[in-house]
Design a protein around this motif. Sequence first.
Motif, PDB file in Angstrom:
ATOM      1  N   GLU A 197      -6.354  42.996  29.024  1.00 14.47           N
ATOM      2  CA  GLU A 197      -5.427  42.215  29.852  1.00 14.47           C
ATOM      3  C   GLU A 197      -3.979  42.457  29.411  1.00 14.47           C
ATOM      4  N   ILE A 198      -3.777  42.528  28.106  1.00 15.14           N
ATOM      5  CA  ILE A 198      -2.417  42.785  27.607  1.00 15.14           C
ATOM      6  C   ILE A 198      -1.965  44.183  28.022  1.00 15.14           C
ATOM      7  N   ALA A 199      -2.906  45.140  27.973  1.00 15.52           N
ATOM      8  CA  ALA A 199      -2.563  46.499  28.401  1.00 15.52           C
ATOM      9  C   ALA A 199      -2.186  46.505  29.880  1.00 15.52           C
ATOM     10  N   ALA A 200      -2.931  45.714  30.687  1.00 13.61           N
ATOM     11  CA  ALA A 200      -2.664  45.685  32.123  1.00 13.61           C
ATOM     12  C   ALA A 200      -1.305  45.047  32.425  1.00 13.61           C
ATOM     13  N   LEU A 201      -0.859  44.152  31.551  1.00 14.36           N
ATOM     14  CA  LEU A 201       0.437  43.498  31.763  1.00 14.36           C
ATOM     15  C   LEU A 201       1.612  44.447  31.532  1.00 14.36           C
ATOM     16  N   ARG A 202       1.355  45.589  30.938  1.00 14.88           N
ATOM     17  CA  ARG A 202       2.398  46.554  30.577  1.00 14.88           C
ATOM     18  C   ARG A 202       3.513  45.843  29.807  1.00 14.88           C
ATOM     19  N   VAL A 203       3.095  45.134  28.754  1.00 13.07           N
ATOM     20  CA  VAL A 203       4.063  44.346  27.989  1.00 13.07           C
ATOM     21  C   VAL A 203       5.146  45.192  27.335  1.00 13.07           C
ATOM     22  N   ASP A 211       6.873  47.366  28.722  1.00 12.17           N
ATOM     23  CA  ASP A 211       7.999  47.407  29.660  1.00 12.17           C
ATOM     24  C   ASP A 211       8.884  46.179  29.526  1.00 12.17           C
ATOM     25  N   ILE A 212       8.250  45.038  29.177  1.00  8.37           N
ATOM     26  CA  ILE A 212       9.026  43.797  29.083  1.00  8.37           C
ATOM     27  C   ILE A 212      10.109  43.945  28.025  1.00  8.37           C
ATOM     28  N   ALA A 250      10.967  46.859  26.428  1.00 10.61           N
ATOM     29  CA  ALA A 250      11.712  48.123  26.473  1.00 10.61           C
ATOM     30  C   ALA A 250      12.717  48.139  27.613  1.00 10.61           C
ATOM     31  N   SER A 251      12.421  47.401  28.683  1.00 13.46           N
ATOM     32  CA  SER A 251      13.270  47.540  29.865  1.00 13.46           C
ATOM     33  C   SER A 251      13.693  46.212  30.493  1.00 13.46           C
ATOM     34  N   HIS A 252      12.689  45.365  30.827  1.00  8.81           N
ATOM     35  CA  HIS A 252      13.026  44.173  31.628  1.00  8.81           C
ATOM     36  C   HIS A 252      14.014  43.245  30.924  1.00  8.81           C
ATOM     37  N   ILE A 253      13.722  42.889  29.671  1.00 10.26           N
ATOM     38  CA  ILE A 253      14.587  41.912  28.994  1.00 10.26           C
ATOM     39  C   ILE A 253      15.958  42.509  28.676  1.00 10.26           C
ATOM     40  N   PRO A 254      16.015  43.745  28.115  1.00  9.87           N
ATOM     41  CA  PRO A 254      17.362  44.309  27.901  1.00  9.87           C
ATOM     42  C   PRO A 254      18.165  44.424  29.190  1.00  9.87           C
ATOM     43  N   THR A 255      17.511  44.804  30.301  1.00  8.79           N
ATOM     44  CA  THR A 255      18.233  44.915  31.571  1.00  8.79           C
ATOM     45  C   THR A 255      18.747  43.547  32.005  1.00  8.79           C
ATOM     46  N   ALA A 256      17.878  42.536  31.878  1.00 11.03           N
ATOM     47  CA  ALA A 256      18.283  41.187  32.297  1.00 11.03           C
ATOM     48  C   ALA A 256      19.465  40.683  31.471  1.00 11.03           C
ATOM     49  N   THR A 257      19.425  40.913  30.162  1.00 10.82           N
ATOM     50  CA  THR A 257      20.538  40.433  29.326  1.00 10.82           C
ATOM     51  C   THR A 257      21.817  41.221  29.614  1.00 10.82           C
ATOM     52  N   ARG A 286       8.641  36.950  20.885  1.00  8.97           N
ATOM     53  CA  ARG A 286       7.251  36.479  20.963  1.00  8.97           C
ATOM     54  C   ARG A 286       6.340  37.525  21.583  1.00  8.97           C
ATOM     55  N   VAL A 287       6.854  38.223  22.600  1.00 10.42           N
ATOM     56  CA  VAL A 287       6.060  39.290  23.218  1.00 10.42           C
ATOM     57  C   VAL A 287       5.776  40.372  22.175  1.00 10.42           C
ATOM     58  N   ALA A 288       6.794  40.710  21.376  1.00  9.13           N
ATOM     59  CA  ALA A 288       6.610  41.736  20.334  1.00  9.13           C
ATOM     60  C   ALA A 288       5.540  41.289  19.342  1.00  9.13           C
ATOM     61  N   ALA A 289       5.544  39.987  19.011  1.00 12.80           N
ATOM     62  CA  ALA A 289       4.556  39.489  18.052  1.00 12.80           C
ATOM     63  C   ALA A 289       3.152  39.576  18.628  1.00 12.80           C
ATOM     64  N   VAL A 290       2.997  39.256  19.942  1.00  9.89           N
ATOM     65  CA  VAL A 290       1.674  39.302  20.570  1.00  9.89           C
ATOM     66  C   VAL A 290       1.174  40.737  20.656  1.00  9.89           C
ATOM     67  N   THR A 291       2.064  41.665  21.084  1.00  9.01           N
ATOM     68  CA  THR A 291       1.630  43.061  21.218  1.00  9.01           C
ATOM     69  C   THR A 291       1.245  43.633  19.865  1.00  9.01           C
ATOM     70  N   GLN A 292       1.982  43.241  18.839  1.00  6.73           N
ATOM     71  CA  GLN A 292       1.648  43.734  17.493  1.00  6.73           C
ATOM     72  C   GLN A 292       0.297  43.181  17.053  1.00  6.73           C
ATOM     73  N   SER A 293       0.084  41.919  17.367  1.00  9.65           N
ATOM     74  CA  SER A 293      -1.160  41.275  16.964  1.00  9.65           C
ATOM     75  C   SER A 293      -2.379  41.952  17.592  1.00  9.65           C
ATOM     76  N   PHE A 294      -2.196  42.502  18.829  1.00 10.09           N
ATOM     77  CA  PHE A 294      -3.319  43.130  19.505  1.00 10.09           C
ATOM     78  C   PHE A 294      -3.246  44.650  19.483  1.00 10.09           C
TER      79      PHE A 294
END
Lengths: 195, 126
Positions: A50-56, A58-59, A61-68, A141-149
Amino acid sequence: MPDGETGGDRIEAAVRAVLGTLSGDLTVTEAALLGELEALGREVARAKSEIAALRVDDINASHIPTATDELDAVVSHTAAATNEILDSCEVLEGLQARLAGEDAEALSGAVTRIYEACSFQDITGQRIGKVVAALKSIERRVAAVTQSFGRDRQPEPEEAPAASRTEGEELANGPQLPGTASSQAEIDALLASFD
Amino acid sequence: MDKNTHVLIVDDYKTMLRIIRNLLKQLEFDNVEEASDGQEALAKLRAGQFGLVISDWNMQPMTGLDLLKEVRADARLKETPFIMITAESKTENVVAAKAAGVSNYIVKPFNAETLRGKIEKVLGHA
């Protein structure tokens, strides 16, 4: 935890280790335990997919830096626009000396109202700052979850020890939302209650 | 109210400094200096003679509340009138500022009339 080993890896390894100890005829308890462990293994595998399907990736690497970056640009553009408005107001104030009576007063009043309105830039800047801080918290938090899995096996950076905060910093929360903020009249009444 | 009062305005938003300076100019206060955080403000206060401080709260590396505490703890500066102009409008902020010795408190966004009224109140009507 050994280098590169994640929380998900550890659970899988533990399941395998326990299963390895089970041989021959199983008791009812062992069979139940086996069932639970198999279910746990399936849950871990499902969470990973499920985490792989979320393409986390991208969040962060791209989405959050772009938003900020976009939000920073909003602050920058509104600041530039506000300063242009203030430039024009200062020109108008210079012309005020050439006027007299009601005309001079009318111009002065209008310029004052523009100055008052321009303080929006400070408020919006502070509100956007709060949103950027929230996005950066999500990013961590996303980085922590992706690292955990196991999707990002970089070692987790050691967090700097939290510096002690002053009372002024503890209470610096920025603008309240409309409806929850105290009005000037409420603040005046509060101050008067101390006298 | 002495219009020659030396005023120090403190805010980390340059635009806000400019707005407050222009509003003060309309109130005929021309003797105005600026600082962009509490630390810079404290250095200017210790080096000069100011009759009024108008400060934001939310700044780094020193907040307006921490600046206020430093001012009140300084034997030479402790009587300086200090107005906080801030978006921090929670009761706990006002209470903390009052406990630290703030002279008056203005919540952003504010209008020129509020600024004039508060300055008059802390400097006197004379």
